[in-house]
Design an enzyme around this catalytic site. Structure first.
Site, PDB file in Angstrom:
ATOM      1  N   HIS A   1       0.773  -1.288  -0.038  1.00  0.00           N
ATOM      2  CA  HIS A   1      -0.123  -0.079   0.068  1.00  0.00           C
ATOM      3  C   HIS A   1       0.993   1.325  -0.021  1.00  0.00           C
ATOM      4  O   HIS A   1       0.575   2.287  -0.652  1.00  0.00           O
ATOM      5  CB  HIS A   1      -0.926  -0.032   1.222  1.00  0.00           C
ATOM      6  CG  HIS A   1      -1.633  -1.092   1.154  1.00  0.00           C
ATOM      7  ND1 HIS A   1      -2.065  -2.050   2.251  1.00  0.00           N
ATOM      8  CD2 HIS A   1      -2.808  -1.464   0.514  1.00  0.00           C
ATOM      9  CE1 HIS A   1      -2.777  -2.657   2.220  1.00  0.00           C
ATOM     10  NE2 HIS A   1      -3.442  -2.491   1.105  1.00  0.00           N
TER      11      HIS A   1
ATOM     12  N   LYS B   1     -16.859  -7.595   7.897  1.00  0.00           N
ATOM     13  CA  LYS B   1     -17.674  -7.685   9.057  1.00  0.00           C
ATOM     14  C   LYS B   1     -16.789  -7.948  10.595  1.00  0.00           C
ATOM     15  O   LYS B   1     -17.189  -7.501  11.499  1.00  0.00           O
ATOM     16  CB  LYS B   1     -18.398  -9.047   8.988  1.00  0.00           C
ATOM     17  CG  LYS B   1     -19.709  -8.628   8.066  1.00  0.00           C
ATOM     18  CD  LYS B   1     -19.967  -9.866   7.284  1.00  0.00           C
ATOM     19  CE  LYS B   1     -21.032  -9.433   6.324  1.00  0.00           C
ATOM     20  NZ  LYS B   1     -21.249 -10.621   5.145  1.00  0.00           N
TER      21      LYS B   1
ATOM     22  N   ARG C   1      -3.012  -6.306  -8.140  1.00  0.00           N
ATOM     23  CA  ARG C   1      -1.705  -7.214  -7.801  1.00  0.00           C
ATOM     24  C   ARG C   1      -1.752  -8.325  -8.768  1.00  0.00           C
ATOM     25  O   ARG C   1      -1.136  -8.912  -9.056  1.00  0.00           O
ATOM     26  CB  ARG C   1      -1.856  -7.749  -6.406  1.00  0.00           C
ATOM     27  CG  ARG C   1      -0.964  -6.532  -5.415  1.00  0.00           C
ATOM     28  CD  ARG C   1      -1.202  -7.408  -4.320  1.00  0.00           C
ATOM     29  NE  ARG C   1      -2.729  -7.812  -3.985  1.00  0.00           N
ATOM     30  CZ  ARG C   1      -3.267  -8.023  -3.016  1.00  0.00           C
ATOM     31  NH1 ARG C   1      -2.380  -8.336  -1.604  1.00  0.00           N
ATOM     32  NH2 ARG C   1      -4.514  -8.810  -2.831  1.00  0.00           N
TER      33      ARG C   1
ATOM     34  N   SER D   1      -2.585  -8.156   2.932  1.00  0.00           N
ATOM     35  CA  SER D   1      -3.002  -8.024   4.241  1.00  0.00           C
ATOM     36  C   SER D   1      -3.433  -9.222   4.843  1.00  0.00           C
ATOM     37  O   SER D   1      -3.102  -9.685   6.231  1.00  0.00           O
ATOM     38  CB  SER D   1      -4.222  -7.150   4.641  1.00  0.00           C
ATOM     39  OG  SER D   1      -3.581  -5.771   4.268  1.00  0.00           O
TER      40      SER D   1
END
Lengths: 161, 161, 161, 161, 161, 161
Positions: E16, E40, E89, E127
């Protein structure tokens, strides 16, 4: 275990060399098979491609470089390879490789297809783009061995005259 | 419902035949359209490709084999086909097929594009690889009809002399 | 030919409706099977999803909407469908669909899997994104039937209280 | 060469077994690492998954089955594996595997990632779909070992009560 | 030109940061929008994710970090962004991004979607995998800022007790 | 910000024009670079391709059309472009574009690669298919500018005589 790493190597790039280096850590011997006939219009003749592969892998042990024609599975048998090694860079690679592996398995079920992925910095290097860049006068020394870089320059000079 | 199954069939493989067989179970008639012009340098001339398709589907009913040139959607209309049938093997197939289906829909919104997937054992068979293997003296009898296998051998012998 | 178009339809979008409309032009009857159990946590209960599908396809003939649980191939047999119809939008769809088609063929070789691609303007509409946009208060009326739009608004209001 | 074949094996399928069998022909030992923690909500507890893997590979030599938690590269080191073996079935597999291989290489550059592709007939078998089919009362005996099939039936009966 | 770079950043990685740095060279201002609601079950609460983004981009000018909820196109309008920036990506990224861009264009045709690809060494960092590795006690300092690394360690310790 | 939009434009389609129009809303100037040498056997000579691009973008401001040979990054520097703009339509595009972007970054790290996706209705238009359809006498006026349509008709007539 002996493995065969077949390809056109037109020309060999740092991506190929990185793969070969890592394969030598896994196998007792890596035979690099330089295909004579795969491409109809190669940039370099097979003798030159063999010479450049030898120059690029000079520092590696347990590697043998040989030209070959005919079926890859037949050559694998000839050099006593238990497996055919291939590099996987991208999706389009994979599709073709899966077809190839599947047909090779039909032709000779005793030879496996084995895949390695290149280091990140070489994941997007391709012989085709290296040739294209060299043809347009670009500097390809980040992607290939100095011997290859020199050969590409000579080739491009010859092509332009 | 009549469907058109267009292609180059250079040559027809067991993958194609499997698809045609299954299409005959769904439609009242399958017209196999052998394209004359799609590829610039086909292995077999169109008459030979039609002959080999006929040999490979000999055992199937409600199938008609016809050469065609020009737009696929125009030929579909000519044979009263409500849909164009295509096989889907892999991602790269799909991308191209989606473009083709989209453009065909623009050219004639009344002809649908319909897709079937081949049986697993044929999911990785391709005419291109079959030709390549035959050229190198490999045995392609697992992938194609005996008539095709024979024609490929004759072709490769001719090519080498 | 009767075809079964199975799915969760949580909720039905213009992409689904477009596919169903075009399928009705090819088949004598399209049975829309609304799966009760596929997703663990659906947005709408199955009765509501059936109601919304019915509202969205109101203008189409030869279509029947039915909830179902259990294996898709078993339900296909129950409704006398010769084929399972599926929409193909993208690569990831295709991968999953190929797995599904392959396993369904193993479970019942007599039911084919048939694919259609949606019109371009619906090629990127997905139920998941429609739900997400509705949850954030966005206007989804370009993507779904007015009845669905209304139901989503009610659902989102209920969720927030 | 010792290789580690890590996975969740929830449950082991014929696709996995086929891969392991072929790996034993290439390596001196294959350690099957059954991950305890990867999935939040596995179908079978790790002891049961280990038991089912053992049942499915009973006929193979030079294979060892062990549960593990923590990083795969750490477990590879623990069992003296020079490489992590992974199966490649499809594009989506490949993307994730490339990320995983790349990160594992960063964590321990001395452990290579090695890939094999399954036989065609298993190219589309997935543990997820096997579980789904079993849950809906489908017959999964084409895809898994009899011991797994029996365990899935027991599991599904328990789930429904 | 102001661009909005929206995401969950759970947590921010070197991939990022590399993208943001390069975007600042092209635009007058980059607004980093940290979505509160997308996932969530995020690893870090939104305040912590904002804090970590700020720590990681501390050395960059013309960057603003803001949490947001609701539709991305609405937040783009709020911060006067002419375009939504996204990183690409891999293939699976692309599919989802194309759907998202298409739906966002429908919601607000005046906001474009703009894509950059990360540097090779970050092309495979995600991530999700960073969190997974951290959870298993692996060293993630090659992939994330020291502040993120520290926060992940604290998080994992808390999770285990 | 000046951006370079390089390509062969053989011929320019509505997909290209749509991308250029949207780019003009984001940048101060868009330089369209028509590559002379990329393809070995173009349909139109470079002067004609430049003329057709000019005809198709006639209605747009802040656009400049120039032929170029040599490396794209060198031409980018020559026209003071901070970024190379490329369109992304499909997976196969993306693979190639990622390789290209990666190699261009190696050749000149100061030029970024920037991507836009075309509007849905142009997502499946390709110059290759447009040429193919025109060659078979199909109507391509939905996909290209009237000037291009006329030029293709003239070209196809010439080819057939």
């Amino acid at each position: 275990m002996i493995v065969l790493y077949p390809g056109t190597f037109d020309p060999i790039t740092h991506g190929h060399t990185d793969l070969i280096r890592r394969a030598t850590g896994l196998c007792s011997k890596v035979v690099i098979g330089v295909a004579t006939s795969k491409k109809k219009d190669p940039c370099f003749p097979v003798e030159e491609r063999v010479r450049l592969v030898k120059a690029a892998i000079d520092h590696l042990d347990n590697v043998e470089v040989r030209p070959f024609s005919g079926l890859t599975v037949d050559f694998a048998r000839e050099v006593n390879a238990r497996a055919i090694l291939r590099g996987l860079r991208a999706v389009s690679d994979f599709e073709y490789e899966f077809q190839l592996a599947s047909m090779n398995r039909n032709l000779n079920p005793e030879v496996e297809s084995l895949f390695l992925t290149p280091a990140e910095e070489y994941a997007f290097v391709s012989s085709t783009l290296v040739r294209e860049i060299a043809r347009m006068g670009g500097d390809v020394s980040h992607f290939v061995d100095p011997a290859v870089s020199k050969a590409l320059q000579a080739y491009c000079r010859a092509e332009q005259t």
